[in-house]
Design an enzyme around this catalytic site. Structure first.
Site, PDB file in Angstrom:
ATOM      1  N   ASP A   5       0.922  -1.275   0.038  1.00  0.00           N
ATOM      2  CA  ASP A   5       0.050   0.098   0.038  1.00  0.00           C
ATOM      3  C   ASP A   5       0.824   1.197   0.163  1.00  0.00           C
ATOM      4  O   ASP A   5       2.122   1.183  -0.099  1.00  0.00           O
ATOM      5  CB  ASP A   5      -1.138   0.101   1.298  1.00  0.00           C
ATOM      6  CG  ASP A   5      -0.294  -0.549   2.373  1.00  0.00           C
ATOM      7  OD1 ASP A   5       1.019  -0.242   2.563  1.00  0.00           O
ATOM      8  OD2 ASP A   5      -0.936  -1.048   3.481  1.00  0.00           O
ATOM      9  N   ASN A  62      -7.653  -2.314  14.597  1.00  0.00           N
ATOM     10  CA  ASN A  62      -9.081  -2.566  14.206  1.00  0.00           C
ATOM     11  C   ASN A  62      -9.062  -3.896  13.223  1.00  0.00           C
ATOM     12  O   ASN A  62      -9.942  -4.039  12.496  1.00  0.00           O
ATOM     13  CB  ASN A  62      -9.836  -1.388  13.391  1.00  0.00           C
ATOM     14  CG  ASN A  62      -8.987  -1.029  12.032  1.00  0.00           C
ATOM     15  OD1 ASN A  62      -7.960  -1.682  11.712  1.00  0.00           O
ATOM     16  ND2 ASN A  62      -9.353   0.001  11.416  1.00  0.00           N
ATOM     17  N   HIS A 108      -7.080  -4.534  10.725  1.00  0.00           N
ATOM     18  CA  HIS A 108      -6.952  -4.290   8.864  1.00  0.00           C
ATOM     19  C   HIS A 108      -5.637  -4.954   8.527  1.00  0.00           C
ATOM     20  O   HIS A 108      -4.763  -5.315   9.460  1.00  0.00           O
ATOM     21  CB  HIS A 108      -6.988  -2.761   8.555  1.00  0.00           C
ATOM     22  CG  HIS A 108      -5.818  -1.915   9.089  1.00  0.00           C
ATOM     23  ND1 HIS A 108      -6.111  -0.841   9.833  1.00  0.00           N
ATOM     24  CD2 HIS A 108      -4.528  -2.181   9.017  1.00  0.00           C
ATOM     25  CE1 HIS A 108      -4.801  -0.066   9.759  1.00  0.00           C
ATOM     26  NE2 HIS A 108      -3.782  -0.971   9.382  1.00  0.00           N
ATOM     27  N   GLU A 113      -9.930  -1.758   5.604  1.00  0.00           N
ATOM     28  CA  GLU A 113     -10.689  -1.488   6.705  1.00  0.00           C
ATOM     29  C   GLU A 113     -11.585  -2.395   6.769  1.00  0.00           C
ATOM     30  O   GLU A 113     -12.070  -2.707   5.944  1.00  0.00           O
ATOM     31  CB  GLU A 113     -10.953   0.123   6.822  1.00  0.00           C
ATOM     32  CG  GLU A 113      -9.735   1.109   6.634  1.00  0.00           C
ATOM     33  CD  GLU A 113      -8.981   1.497   7.881  1.00  0.00           C
ATOM     34  OE1 GLU A 113      -8.687   0.368   8.621  1.00  0.00           O
ATOM     35  OE2 GLU A 113      -8.543   2.538   8.166  1.00  0.00           O
TER      36      GLU A 113
END
Length: 240
Positions: free
Chosen positions: A67, A132, A134, A139
């Site tokens: 990414d 979280n 990810h 996400e």
């Protein structure tokens, strides 16, 4: 899913290095999927030290990164392009033309990255784990069928990353371009590292929770070859 628990970050990084080195030594033209952030820094340090001391070569290795932020220049000090050059590539003998990172803010940029990967099979995909759940910048709520795409970063992710931007969330980009979960799942092997108590809930959801888009990493339950390396703090909520 093979889960290995080590005492601390340094031991977890060394264990991850052993897995990565085995791939590189057994296949000198391997394709590595790489990640950024604080998690892989120990692994990358070990790779550079081993290259310098033992001559492990990367001259025929190809890499694809997970990414990149949208909206910051490639040469920005906090771009993932800068991060990878500073923390890994500058210390190895990997040719610049063998290195690939996603870049851009449009669907065409995402499609171009997928196309660049078409003729390669990723031998090992390195992943960190967001608090979280990810992986990459996929996400919670991201479809498991998603390929490389533009994502809006959740506030928790931006807060977690503010430490790289003078602790100012306003400096943290709001969007990123990321390999999708379907892209990640194509890799022959997945190596995920998670350390620290702040990752314990996400680790538990990934390994013991239901396979659900609320924890993107839970998609890995379906992968044929996953090695998860944790420190004791990250593994503290596992019951099995």
């Amino acid at each position: 899913m093979k889960v290995i628990v080590k005492d601390n970050y340094e031991e977890a990084s060394l264990e991850a290095f052993k897995v990565m080195k085995e791939v590189v030594v057994n296949k000198p033209n391997a394709v590595l999927g790489l990640a950024t952030g604080s998690t892989p820094l120990g692994l990358y340090k070990n790779m550079i030290e081993d290259h310098k001391e033992n001559g492990t070569s990367y001259k025929n290795i190809t890499t694809f990164n997970l990414d990149e932020y949208v909206g910051i220049d490639r040469n920005h000090p906090e771009s993932y392009y800068t991060f990878m050059n500073k923390n890994l590539f500058s210390g190895l003998d990997i040719p610049a033309e063998n290195v690939h990172l996603p870049y851009g803010d449009k669907k065409e940029d995402c499609d171009a990255y997928e196309k660049a990967m078409e003729n390669y099979q990723v031998d090992i995909q390195l992943l960190g784990l967001g608090g979280n759940g990810h992986i990459g910048f996929n996400e919670p709520g991201t479809s498991f069928d998603e390929t490389t795409h533009i994502v809006e970063l959740q506030e928790r992710t931006r807060k977690d990353n503010a430490r790289f931007f003078e602790n100012d969330i306003n400096q943290v980009p709001t969007h990123a371009i990321t390999m999708g979960i379907a892209t990640i799942m194509k890799a022959n092997k997945v190596l995920l590292i998670a350390t620290g108590e702040n990752k314990a809930d996400a680790v538990k959801a990934m390994i013991e929770g239901p396979k659900d888009t609320s924890c993107p990493a839970s998609a890995l339950q379906d992968h044929k070859d996953v090695i998860v390396i944790l420190d004791k703090a990250a593994a503290s909520k596992l019951t099995k």
